[in-house]
Motif scaffolding. Structure first.
Motif, PDB file in Angstrom:
ATOM      1  N   GLY A  75       0.824  -1.271  -0.002  1.00 64.11           N
ATOM      2  CA  GLY A  75       0.028   0.062  -0.005  1.00 64.11           C
ATOM      3  C   GLY A  75       0.832   1.353   0.065  1.00 64.11           C
ATOM      4  N   LEU A  76       1.889   1.233   0.817  1.00 65.44           N
ATOM      5  CA  LEU A  76       2.816   2.457   0.897  1.00 65.44           C
ATOM      6  C   LEU A  76       3.364   2.824  -0.674  1.00 65.44           C
ATOM      7  N   SER A  77       3.795   1.906  -1.140  1.00 65.13           N
ATOM      8  CA  SER A  77       4.406   2.113  -2.499  1.00 65.13           C
ATOM      9  C   SER A  77       3.293   2.464  -3.487  1.00 65.13           C
ATOM     10  N   PHE A  78       2.003   2.085  -3.375  1.00 69.46           N
ATOM     11  CA  PHE A  78       0.950   2.594  -4.337  1.00 69.46           C
ATOM     12  C   PHE A  78       0.447   3.905  -4.073  1.00 69.46           C
ATOM     13  N   LEU A  79       0.636   4.377  -2.722  1.00 62.98           N
ATOM     14  CA  LEU A  79       0.426   5.778  -2.503  1.00 62.98           C
ATOM     15  C   LEU A  79       1.379   6.651  -2.916  1.00 62.98           C
ATOM     16  N   ALA A  80       2.682   6.047  -3.144  1.00 56.19           N
ATOM     17  CA  ALA A  80       3.908   7.141  -3.625  1.00 56.19           C
ATOM     18  C   ALA A  80       3.984   7.052  -4.769  1.00 56.19           C
ATOM     19  N   ALA A  81       3.424   6.153  -5.599  1.00 59.85           N
ATOM     20  CA  ALA A  81       3.666   6.142  -7.120  1.00 59.85           C
ATOM     21  C   ALA A  81       3.290   7.228  -7.700  1.00 59.85           C
ATOM     22  N   PRO A  82       2.019   7.721  -7.558  1.00 56.19           N
ATOM     23  CA  PRO A  82       1.506   9.018  -8.391  1.00 56.19           C
ATOM     24  C   PRO A  82       2.677  10.207  -8.376  1.00 56.19           C
ATOM     25  N   SER A  83       3.169  10.499  -7.110  1.00 57.36           N
ATOM     26  CA  SER A  83       4.040  11.632  -7.294  1.00 57.36           C
ATOM     27  C   SER A  83       5.216  11.463  -7.832  1.00 57.36           C
ATOM     28  N   TRP A  84       5.840   9.970  -7.725  1.00 61.82           N
ATOM     29  CA  TRP A  84       6.866   9.621  -8.592  1.00 61.82           C
ATOM     30  C   TRP A  84       6.558   9.693 -10.076  1.00 61.82           C
ATOM     31  N   TYR A  85       5.498   9.247 -10.487  1.00 61.65           N
ATOM     32  CA  TYR A  85       5.250   9.335 -11.962  1.00 61.65           C
ATOM     33  C   TYR A  85       5.262  10.764 -12.308  1.00 61.65           C
ATOM     34  N   VAL A  86       4.637  11.713 -11.634  1.00 62.76           N
ATOM     35  CA  VAL A  86       4.619  13.163 -12.090  1.00 62.76           C
ATOM     36  C   VAL A  86       5.964  13.668 -12.218  1.00 62.76           C
ATOM     37  N   VAL A  87       6.504  13.452 -10.848  1.00 63.55           N
ATOM     38  CA  VAL A  87       8.219  14.110 -10.694  1.00 63.55           C
ATOM     39  C   VAL A  87       9.033  13.336 -12.005  1.00 63.55           C
ATOM     40  N   GLY A  88       8.827  11.912 -12.065  1.00 66.05           N
ATOM     41  CA  GLY A  88       9.760  11.395 -13.109  1.00 66.05           C
ATOM     42  C   GLY A  88       9.488  12.007 -14.465  1.00 66.05           C
ATOM     43  N   ARG A  89       8.057  12.063 -14.865  1.00 65.32           N
ATOM     44  CA  ARG A  89       7.978  12.537 -16.074  1.00 65.32           C
ATOM     45  C   ARG A  89       8.508  14.043 -16.240  1.00 65.32           C
ATOM     46  N   LEU A  90       8.471  14.652 -15.230  1.00 61.76           N
ATOM     47  CA  LEU A  90       8.934  16.271 -15.233  1.00 61.76           C
ATOM     48  C   LEU A  90      10.460  16.324 -15.496  1.00 61.76           C
ATOM     49  N   LEU A  91      11.213  15.286 -14.656  1.00 60.38           N
ATOM     50  CA  LEU A  91      12.610  15.193 -14.876  1.00 60.38           C
ATOM     51  C   LEU A  91      12.991  14.820 -16.173  1.00 60.38           C
ATOM     52  N   GLY A  92      12.244  14.082 -16.625  1.00 60.66           N
ATOM     53  CA  GLY A  92      12.426  13.216 -18.010  1.00 60.66           C
ATOM     54  C   GLY A  92      12.334  14.177 -19.334  1.00 60.66           C
ATOM     55  N   LEU A  93      11.602  15.319 -18.847  1.00 56.52           N
ATOM     56  CA  LEU A  93      11.558  16.308 -19.789  1.00 56.52           C
ATOM     57  C   LEU A  93      12.729  17.410 -19.775  1.00 56.52           C
ATOM     58  N   SER A  94      13.131  17.615 -18.427  1.00 59.82           N
ATOM     59  CA  SER A  94      14.054  18.667 -18.234  1.00 59.82           C
ATOM     60  C   SER A  94      15.416  18.290 -18.522  1.00 59.82           C
ATOM     61  N   PRO A  95      16.635  19.243 -18.250  1.00 57.60           N
ATOM     62  CA  PRO A  95      18.013  18.848 -18.498  1.00 57.60           C
ATOM     63  C   PRO A  95      18.341  17.775 -17.278  1.00 57.60           C
ATOM     64  N   LEU A  96      17.802  17.672 -16.401  1.00 55.33           N
ATOM     65  CA  LEU A  96      17.845  16.704 -15.197  1.00 55.33           C
ATOM     66  C   LEU A  96      17.880  15.395 -15.407  1.00 55.33           C
ATOM     67  N   ARG A  97      17.215  14.885 -16.739  1.00 59.62           N
ATOM     68  CA  ARG A  97      17.244  13.626 -17.017  1.00 59.62           C
ATOM     69  C   ARG A  97      18.218  12.784 -16.742  1.00 59.62           C
ATOM     70  N   GLY A  98      19.384  13.124 -16.939  1.00 54.79           N
ATOM     71  CA  GLY A  98      20.833  12.348 -16.662  1.00 54.79           C
ATOM     72  C   GLY A  98      20.449  11.508 -15.407  1.00 54.79           C
ATOM     73  N   ILE A  99      19.752  11.931 -14.588  1.00 47.07           N
ATOM     74  CA  ILE A  99      19.932  11.136 -13.139  1.00 47.07           C
ATOM     75  C   ILE A  99      19.298   9.640 -13.219  1.00 47.07           C
ATOM     76  N   PHE A 100      18.785   9.659 -14.258  1.00 42.65           N
ATOM     77  CA  PHE A 100      18.046   7.959 -14.595  1.00 42.65           C
ATOM     78  C   PHE A 100      19.514   7.153 -14.986  1.00 42.65           C
ATOM     79  N   ASP A 101      20.310   7.818 -15.548  1.00 43.41           N
ATOM     80  CA  ASP A 101      21.616   7.059 -15.917  1.00 43.41           C
ATOM     81  C   ASP A 101      22.506   6.628 -14.615  1.00 43.41           C
ATOM     82  N   ASN A 102      22.294   7.295 -13.483  1.00 48.41           N
ATOM     83  CA  ASN A 102      22.967   7.093 -12.469  1.00 48.41           C
ATOM     84  C   ASN A 102      22.022   6.205 -11.267  1.00 48.41           C
ATOM     85  N   GLU A 103      22.589   4.992 -11.271  1.00 47.19           N
ATOM     86  CA  GLU A 103      21.657   4.195 -10.374  1.00 47.19           C
ATOM     87  C   GLU A 103      21.416   4.762  -8.977  1.00 47.19           C
ATOM     88  N   ARG A 104      22.470   5.007  -8.322  1.00 46.46           N
ATOM     89  CA  ARG A 104      22.614   5.778  -7.022  1.00 46.46           C
ATOM     90  C   ARG A 104      21.578   7.014  -6.832  1.00 46.46           C
TER      91      ARG A 104
END
Length: 327
Positions: A75-104
């Motif tokens: 349940g906790l992960s399902f509650l947190a998933a929408p916020s990460w979906y939004v922020v992750g999408r925004l990061l993917g469209l920004s110059p900061l998308r490189g964070i997805f290439d760094n695992e840590r």
């Protein structure tokens, strides 16, 4: 005037202070949080409830049908998933998308976003609710502020609210359910049916987050049943709990092929020193352990949150003075 302040800007400032302090104390490497973060990442980035892509990075696993899952309720992960979906999408469209290439760095940002919008947020809301509850009962704003800050920073809640953690979330749900059941006036003029719907939904949501919510719900069921004199109200409350409970059962069936057995029934290694004792790690109560949880220097509640011992004295004092209603 002060009553209006507690419900307005003053209470907002109190909540903002609590939230900011929790965010500044974020602990990304806390044990037990990684499983929830990996499920959040899997839900959002892989559209999957298994964590096969991350199973080698956590030891808290369940296994069934050739797939790995987290070893507790999702349940906790399902509650947190929408916020990460939004922020992750925004990061993917920004110059900061490189964070997805760094695992840590990827894990760090996903963990921070998930924790900030669930654990930290729920603890903040609960501290604000406690402030309003105490002020409604005592009309003393100093006591209200003290109760709020003691809960957020003077108990183990502070330690566990600095990462993605399920127990402080169900603690917040428990506080809300207590208020809805015994002091609904704190939340304003709530329509009776809406109150019952809120109680039912929060109860179900608590179970979706963690099964340790069940003992409290069994206790709460007694005063609720005494209050709900009509079968219609009982049915309404139960129906309101069905969406989150149904989501949990659907998850368990999809993951493990059984609607009723939780993830703890499919732990990867039952031969470990933890899970080989008792039933899935559960044992008969032991007085020495109970005493240790209260008074030991290692993890004693009354040692690290001494005001809780004073609260027990206060309860007995109220009874002697005929102020039991204030409890």
């Amino acid at each position: 005037m002060m009553r209006e302040q507690m419900r307005g800007l003053f209470q907002f400032r109190l909540g903002a202070t609590v939230l900011l302090i929790l965010l500044l104390h974020f602990n990304p490497r806390a044990a037990g949080s990684d499983r929830f973060v990996y499920l959040v990442m899997s839900l959002v980035e892989r559209a999957s409830i298994n964590i096969d892509a991350y199973y080698s990075q956590t030891i808290e696993l369940s296994y069934k049908h050739g797939h790995y899952f987290i070893n507790t309720n999702p349940g906790l992960s399902f509650l947190a998933a929408p916020s990460w979906y939004v922020v992750g999408r925004l990061l993917g469209l920004s110059p900061l998308r490189g964070i997805f290439d760094n695992e840590r760095l990827h894990f760090f940002v996903a963990h921070f976003v998930s924790f900030a919008t669930t654990t930290a947020l729920f603890t903040t809301i609960c501290s604000m609710l406690l402030a309003r509850l105490v002020f409604t009962i005592t009309s003393d704003h100093k006591r209200a502020i003290l109760a709020s800050l003691l809960y957020a920073f003077g108990t183990p809640v502070f330690f566990y609210s600095t990462r993605l953690q399920q127990n402080v979330v169900i603690a917040s749900f428990t506080c809300a359910l207590f208020t809805l059941t015994f002091h609904p006036e704190v939340l304003g003029k709530i329509f009776h049916r809406f109150r019952l719907i809120a109680i039912g939904f929060l109860s179900g949501l608590g179970l979706f987050v963690d099964l340790s919510m069940l003992p409290f719900l069994l206790i709460l069921a007694v005063p609720l049943a005494m209050e709900m004199k009509s079968a219609r109200n009982i049915i309404l409350t139960i129906v309101a709990s069905l969406p989150p409970v149904g989501a949990l059962m659907l998850y368990q069936y999809t993951a493990f092929g059984n609607f009723f057995l939780p993830a703890q029934a499919y732990l990867v290694d039952l031969s470990t020193s933890v899970h080989s004792v008792g039933f899935l790690g559960l044992q008969e109560p032991d007085f020495s352990q109970f005493f240790g949880y209260l008074f030991s220097l290692k993890n004693g509640l009354f040692i690290y949150a001494p005001f809780t011992l004073w609260c027990l004295w206060w309860l007995f004092s109220c009874r002697k003075k005929g102020l039991a209603g204030n409890i």
